[in-house]
Design an enzyme around this catalytic site. Structure first.
Site, PDB file in Angstrom:
ATOM      1  N   HIS A 107       7.250  -4.029   4.014  1.00  0.00           N
ATOM      2  CA  HIS A 107       6.943  -2.973   4.988  1.00  0.00           C
ATOM      3  C   HIS A 107       8.032  -1.915   5.091  1.00  0.00           C
ATOM      4  O   HIS A 107       7.745  -0.767   5.440  1.00  0.00           O
ATOM      5  CB  HIS A 107       6.569  -3.577   6.342  1.00  0.00           C
ATOM      6  CG  HIS A 107       5.153  -4.082   6.331  1.00  0.00           C
ATOM      7  ND1 HIS A 107       4.845  -5.390   6.121  1.00  0.00           N
ATOM      8  CD2 HIS A 107       3.978  -3.418   6.415  1.00  0.00           C
ATOM      9  CE1 HIS A 107       3.522  -5.529   6.106  1.00  0.00           C
ATOM     10  NE2 HIS A 107       2.977  -4.354   6.285  1.00  0.00           N
ATOM     11  N   GLU A 153      -8.338  -8.950   2.972  1.00  0.00           N
ATOM     12  CA  GLU A 153      -6.994  -9.090   2.400  1.00  0.00           C
ATOM     13  C   GLU A 153      -6.619 -10.548   2.175  1.00  0.00           C
ATOM     14  O   GLU A 153      -5.496 -10.855   1.808  1.00  0.00           O
ATOM     15  CB  GLU A 153      -5.958  -8.382   3.275  1.00  0.00           C
ATOM     16  CG  GLU A 153      -5.986  -8.721   4.737  1.00  0.00           C
ATOM     17  CD  GLU A 153      -4.972  -7.909   5.557  1.00  0.00           C
ATOM     18  OE1 GLU A 153      -4.087  -7.259   4.995  1.00  0.00           O
ATOM     19  OE2 GLU A 153      -5.082  -7.949   6.798  1.00  0.00           O
ATOM     20  N   ASP A 203      -1.775  -7.454   0.796  1.00  0.00           N
ATOM     21  CA  ASP A 203      -1.873  -8.890   1.074  1.00  0.00           C
ATOM     22  C   ASP A 203      -2.835  -9.577   0.119  1.00  0.00           C
ATOM     23  O   ASP A 203      -2.614 -10.730  -0.250  1.00  0.00           O
ATOM     24  CB  ASP A 203      -2.315  -9.113   2.527  1.00  0.00           C
ATOM     25  CG  ASP A 203      -1.137  -8.968   3.473  1.00  0.00           C
ATOM     26  OD1 ASP A 203      -0.068  -9.529   3.176  1.00  0.00           O
ATOM     27  OD2 ASP A 203      -1.269  -8.269   4.485  1.00  0.00           O
ATOM     28  N   CYS A 243      -6.927   0.481   1.825  1.00  0.00           N
ATOM     29  CA  CYS A 243      -5.802   1.058   2.590  1.00  0.00           C
ATOM     30  C   CYS A 243      -4.474   0.427   2.180  1.00  0.00           C
ATOM     31  O   CYS A 243      -3.438   0.739   2.742  1.00  0.00           O
ATOM     32  CB  CYS A 243      -6.024   0.934   4.087  1.00  0.00           C
ATOM     33  SG  CYS A 243      -6.156  -0.773   4.633  1.00  0.00           S
TER      34      CYS A 243
HETATM   35  C1  PEP Z   1      -2.496  -4.546   3.164  1.00  0.00           C
HETATM   36  O1  PEP Z   1      -2.228  -5.753   3.302  1.00  0.00           O
HETATM   37  O2  PEP Z   1      -2.844  -4.042   2.080  1.00  0.00           O
HETATM   38  C2  PEP Z   1      -2.391  -3.636   4.318  1.00  0.00           C
HETATM   39  C3  PEP Z   1      -2.830  -2.403   4.241  1.00  0.00           C
HETATM   40  O3  PEP Z   1      -1.812  -4.092   5.456  1.00  0.00           O
HETATM   41  P1  PEP Z   1      -0.237  -4.350   5.646  1.00  0.00           P
HETATM   42  O4  PEP Z   1       0.473  -3.726   4.483  1.00  0.00           O
HETATM   43  O5  PEP Z   1       0.153  -3.747   6.940  1.00  0.00           O
HETATM   44  O6  PEP Z   1      -0.160  -5.842   5.627  1.00  0.00           O
HETATM   45 MG    MG Z   2      -2.096  -6.625   5.242  1.00  0.00          MG
END
Ligand code: PEP
Ligand code: MG
Length: 595
Positions: A200, A442, A466, A513
């Protein structure tokens, strides 16, 4: 991953995670306590030193109580009880009396005395047979770090307020709570020893438009503060003391970047549409309400993912309903009539309330995260759901649930949403009765039951970050196995295809996303696999739109059909690169340097 050139031009290599070039002085930051200074006191200074110790203990106790209260509110009393052990350390008279004795007897400063005594206790505890007592070492280490921070006037997190000029941060790791707090006027970019494309901190760097390189092993041993350096977030390099030749090369690269950005400005007001006329909305991922300006500036057609957990981190209490409502309302009403997909709280994994609460679970990514945490804290979850619902009266808001692993979770979340709607109706507060709810796909199990999830959802959004981590069993934070984190792995392509098939059968639209959607090379493949919409960090949106406007959907479908017959992730990736490079060569010119 580090490699060295000659001393005047040392090149360290890592994983490029956020594009751009930065030049400036390094600032090495280590979270752990570093040198603890020692100085001697005069007899008459001792009372003031004991006072100073007392104040630090009181401040630490207050800080621990704040964190404990925050954890209780969000995660429940049981989780918060771990801080009881920390508080007990502060009440340990034997330990504290010994610290006072050392200050008086040796006439040394409080931080030195505290550190000495705590080290002695930790060493003794680490040797005992009793497992429970051995585990208290970690509590004592944490409390000691806090007390020393207070005594030495250091903030527990990353504090840049004393810096006079912006710097390139060099650290072992930056947590999401560190990164989200970065003062952009003080940071040119960052380099870390660990992490990967989808940690992140990397995602936030892209959102903030900060060049970043991660996975530069041993960078803390190789680099000191105040060294002039060049950070290349396109190619994953940190060049220490760059030579004139290197600076010249990068001058050229930055010029190519500027001309690309000019070209990209032309598509900002244009829709996402392929050469053969298929509409592909390109939306933006955001972390806070302030990002709405960036959404408008980058020409995104809405918000495809609002990561709301950033509203909850780095603060003593979770945000109240009105505060959340205000944040969601601001985004929804500013972007109206464009859609805004608000994802419910996804705490856990690498996103903790603060780094102070991190690592209490053995496997946090498989642990108490996202929808699991929310469904066990229905009161807290209802506060968020009500705030989202109220914001839906002000714009085109949709709700999205993270980490759905099966139908039960989706149904429970929807039931709670219905209860919140009923409360609002009773209170006479307006919301969109037709508000759409969707599931993030995910977790591999969600793909396998996507047909059932589709019957209870209005849309799907694939979280590839994920999905890849859980399907390939590759920790998305771990730079040592980053080479195994392969978005073009045949298994991933099949999972995406299974998801779009299930959605097609139920008449649902599917977006992506995860970070795959922000990588131009992979975009034709995603569209060919049946994805309808893409959502990426605002600075990446123009590139994605530029590429989409230069490809044909039938080419993308041919690519995906071919890829689904393949066995090799690298062969698939090569073909994807060829197609994207042919369609939009300009996009890739900043990825070349010769040093
Ligand atoms: C993902 O897992 O692709 C996602 C968009 O959520 P995050 O990166 O916040 O886990
Ligand atoms: Mg995620």
């Amino acid at each position: 991953m580090a490699a060295a050139g000659d001393q005047g031009n040392r090149v360290l290599r890592g994983i490029p995670v956020s594009p751009g070039v930065a030049r400036g002085k390094t600032y090495v930051w280590q979270r752990a306590e570093t040198e603890v200074p020692r100085w001697e006191l005069r007899e008459e200074e001792i009372p003031a030193e004991l006072d100073r110790l007392e104040r630090a203990l009181v401040a630490t106790r207050q800080q621990l109580l704040d964190v404990q209260r925050q954890v209780t509110e969000v995660m429940g009393a049981e989780e918060a009880s771990i801080f009881d052990a920390h508080l007990l350390v502060l009440e340990d008279r034997v330990l504290l009396d010994e610290v006072v004795r050392v200050i008086r007897r040796d006439r040394v400063n409080a931080e030195y005395a505290f550190h000495q005594v705590a080290q002695k206790y930790m060493a003794a505890l680490a040797r005992v047979e009793d497992e429970y007592l051995r585990e208290r070492v970690a509590d004592m280490r944490d409390v000691t770090a806090r007390v020393l921070s207070h005594l030495m006037g250091r903030a527990h997190g990353l504090d840049l307020s004393h810096l006079r000029e912006p710097v390139i941060i060099v650290a072992h790791d930056l947590t999401p709570s560190d990164t989200v707090q970065l003062d952009k006027t003080k940071v040119l970019g960052f380099v870390t020893e660990i992490g990967s494309q989808t940690s992140h901190a990397a995602i936030l760097a892209r959102s903030l438009g900060l060049p970043a390189v991660v996975g530069v092993g041993r960078v803390l041993q190789e680099v000191e503060s105040s060294v002039y350096a060049l950070l290349d977030g396109f190619n994953g390099l940190l060049v220490l003391n760059p030579s004139d030749q290197v600076l010249f090369e990068y001058g050229q690269l930055v010029r190519r970047q500027i001309s690309l950005e000019e070209k990209l400005r032309e598509v900002v007001d244009q829709p996402g549409v392929t050469l053969d006329g298929v509409r592909v909305p390109i939306l933006a991922n955001i972390e806070q309400a302030d990002d709405v300006e960036a959404v408008l500036a980058c020409g995104a057609e809405g918000v495809g993912l609002f990561r709301t957990e950033y509203l909850y981190i780095n603060r003593p209490h979770p945000p109240a309903e009105d505060e959340q409502y205000e944040a969601y309302r601001r985004v929804a009403s500013t972007l109206r009539p464009r859609p805004v997909i608000i994802r419910t709280l996804d705490l856990g994994g690498d996103k903790f309330l603060s780094h102070l609460v991190a690592q209490q679970e053995m496997n946090p990514f498989l642990g108490w995260r996202a929808i699991r945490l929310c469904l066990q804290q229905p009161e807290m979850f209802s506060v968020q759901l009500r705030a989202i619902l109220r914001a839906s009266a002000e714009g085109k808001v949709k709700v999205m649930y993270p980490m759905i692993s099966g139908l039960d979770e989706l149904c429970q979340a929807n039931e709670l949403l219905e209860r919140c709607k009923a409360q609002l109706r009773q209170q006479g507060l307006p919301f969109d009765e037709q508000i759409e709810t969707g599931a993030m796909i995910e977790i591999p199990s969600a793909v396998l039951v996507a047909d059932a999830l589709a019957r209870r959802s209005r849309f799907f959004s694939i979280g590839t970050n994920d999905l890849i981590q859980y399907s390939l069993a590759v920790d998305r934070m771990n730079e040592r196995i980053a080479h195994l984190y392969e978005p073009t792995h045949p298994a991933i392509l099949r999972l995406i295809r299974m998801t779009t098939r299930a959605a097609e059968a139920a008449g649902l639209r599917v977006s992506v996303c995860g970070e795959m959607a922000g990588e131009p090379v992979l975009v034709p493949l995603l569209l060919g696999l049946g994805v309808h919409e893409l959502s990426a960090a605002p600075p990446l949106v123009p590139r994605i739109k530029y590429l989409v406007r230069r490809i044909r959907m039938n080419e993308a479908r041919d690519l995906a059909e071919w890829a689904l017959t393949q066995e090799s992730a690298s062969a698939i990736l090569r073909r994807c690169e060829e197609l994207a490079h042919d369609a939009a060569p300009l996009l890739f010119e900043t990825r070349r340097v010769d040093i």
